[in-house]
Design a protein around this motif. Structure first.
Motif, short mmCIF file in Angstrom:
data_model
loop_
_atom_site.label_atom_id
_atom_site.label_comp_id
_atom_site.label_asym_id
_atom_site.label_seq_id
_atom_site.Cartn_x
_atom_site.Cartn_y
_atom_site.Cartn_z
N HIS A 9 -1.93 87.51 82.34
CA HIS A 9 -1.15 88.26 83.31
C HIS A 9 0.28 87.74 83.30
N SER A 87 -11.44 82.89 91.55
CA SER A 87 -10.32 83.14 92.47
C SER A 87 -10.21 82.03 93.51
N ASP A 93 -5.91 85.34 93.15
CA ASP A 93 -6.84 86.46 93.07
C ASP A 93 -6.99 86.97 91.64
N ASN A 95 -9.01 89.21 90.64
CA ASN A 95 -9.36 90.63 90.60
C ASN A 95 -8.25 91.47 89.99
N ASN A 96 -6.99 91.02 90.17
CA ASN A 96 -5.85 91.81 89.73
C ASN A 96 -5.28 91.36 88.39
N ASN A 98 -5.13 90.98 84.33
CA ASN A 98 -5.53 91.78 83.17
C ASN A 98 -6.53 91.03 82.29
N GLU A 195 -6.99 100.91 83.27
CA GLU A 195 -6.72 99.49 83.35
C GLU A 195 -8.03 98.73 83.18
N LYS A 197 -9.09 95.05 84.49
CA LYS A 197 -8.73 93.85 85.22
C LYS A 197 -9.99 93.11 85.66
N ARG A 199 -11.43 92.86 88.49
CA ARG A 199 -12.31 93.68 89.34
C ARG A 199 -13.03 94.76 88.55
#
Length: 316
Positions: A9, A87, A93, A95-96, A98, A195, A197, A199
């Motif tokens: 990321h 996380s 986090d 979840n966000n 890549n 996307e 990611k 999540r």
């Protein structure tokens, strides 16, 4: 089903320097002359994280976060638990973030030595097949500037004893065949997703999709076939007799015998038209596709059933 996952990321709006104060056993890398902080790295379970001011990368095995080894197959709920664990321990986090690599894999206890199953796997369209004799691993690879994809088949018990000196705990048996499907680099384009990611990995639709792609890739591989028991009694014409003799000969030859020799013919420029090679391949495929006299080997039927069982377990 997931194994190795890579994250990367980069966001100029990020300031990850504060993670240095939150993390235990973090290793800071600084410029030798100025003392300026360059980046840091830290281990969280099986994952190795590296981060700078506005970037973060990580690689590791998801199942090894909660299980002794990667032969344990994670449920979708367990995947979510792994992302939450990362996380919480990273104080960021995930979840966000890549995802830049996904490995989907399963290990099966088979009736016979793993090598016998590998010998039955043939060509896969658009992939280059390569057998590593040293570690008895079968690779299928597809690569260009934007992506890299792999299929890998190997003896998991042999690998575990050689690398970790232990027997894997997730699957019992002595003939442990592992099949891995890997996607690298630009995943949204390859997987036709807006996307991919952290999540995304435990999203129900995506989870089912990635496992189905894993299975579809296996079933797309050409498999060794054998003659049915009463094949000779079905011969009625000279053409059928010809097919029978060729099919009988192919059974005792390496599965890649025809493909390799057609490649050699191409290198020598035997035909002036490229279509001639395609027609030649089609002639051999026609022999293999004679449903009345040809059938998949017992080895392939066994592996087919195990792959299908994984798919069936996805159903609610």
């Amino acid at each position: 089903m997931y194994d190795t996952i890579n994250f990367y990321h980069h966001d100029k709006a990020l300031d990850l320097s504060s993670l240095n104060q939150h993390l235990e056993k973090v290793k800071r890398i600084t410029d030798e002359e100025t003392g300026e902080w360059l980046y840091s790295w830290v281990k969280i379970g099986d994952f190795k994280f590296q981060f700078g001011m506005n970037w973060l990368s990580a690689t590791g095995s998801l199942p090894r976060l909660i299980y002794p080894d990667n032969t344990f197959m994670l449920s979708r709920e367990e995947v979510q638990k792994c992302i939450e664990t990362l996380s919480d321990k990273l104080h960021f986090d995930m979840n966000n973030v890549n995802v830049t690599r996904i490995d989907v894999a399963a290990t099966f206890s088979m009736k016979h030595p793993v090598k016998l199953y590998l010998d039955c796997l043939g060509e896969l369209q658009s992939f280059k097949k390569c057998l590593s004799v040293e570690d008895e691993t079968l690779y299928y690879m597809q690569e260009n500037e934007k992506y890299l994809q792999k299929l890998i088949f190997y003896d998991k018990l042999c690998q575990s004893l050689k690398r970790y000196k232990v027997h894997p705990k997730g699957v019992k048996g002595v003939n442990l065949l592992r099949y891995e499907r890997e996607w690298h680099k630009v995943l949204p384009a390859q997987l036709k997703e807006p996307e991919v990611k952290g999540r995304t990995l435990y999203d129900e639709r995506f989870y089912h999709k990635i496992v189905e792609l894993w299975a579809e890739s296996y079933f797309a591989i050409a498999k060794r076939k054998t003659l049915v028991d009463d094949a000779i009694g079905m011969i009625r014409t000279p053409k059928e007799g010809f097919y029978y003799i060729i099919a009988k000969a192919l059974q005792i030859l390496p599965i890649d015998f025809v493909t390799k020799h057609i490649t050699i013919m191409q290198e020598y420029g035997v035909y002036s038209s490229p279509n001639s090679y395609s027609r030649l391949r089609a002639m051999f495929r026609e022999i293999q596709s004679q449903a009345n006299i040809m059938q998949e080997t017992e080895l392939m039927r066994e592996l087919n059933e195990k792959i299908t069982r994984v798919l069936n377990n996805l159903k609610p």
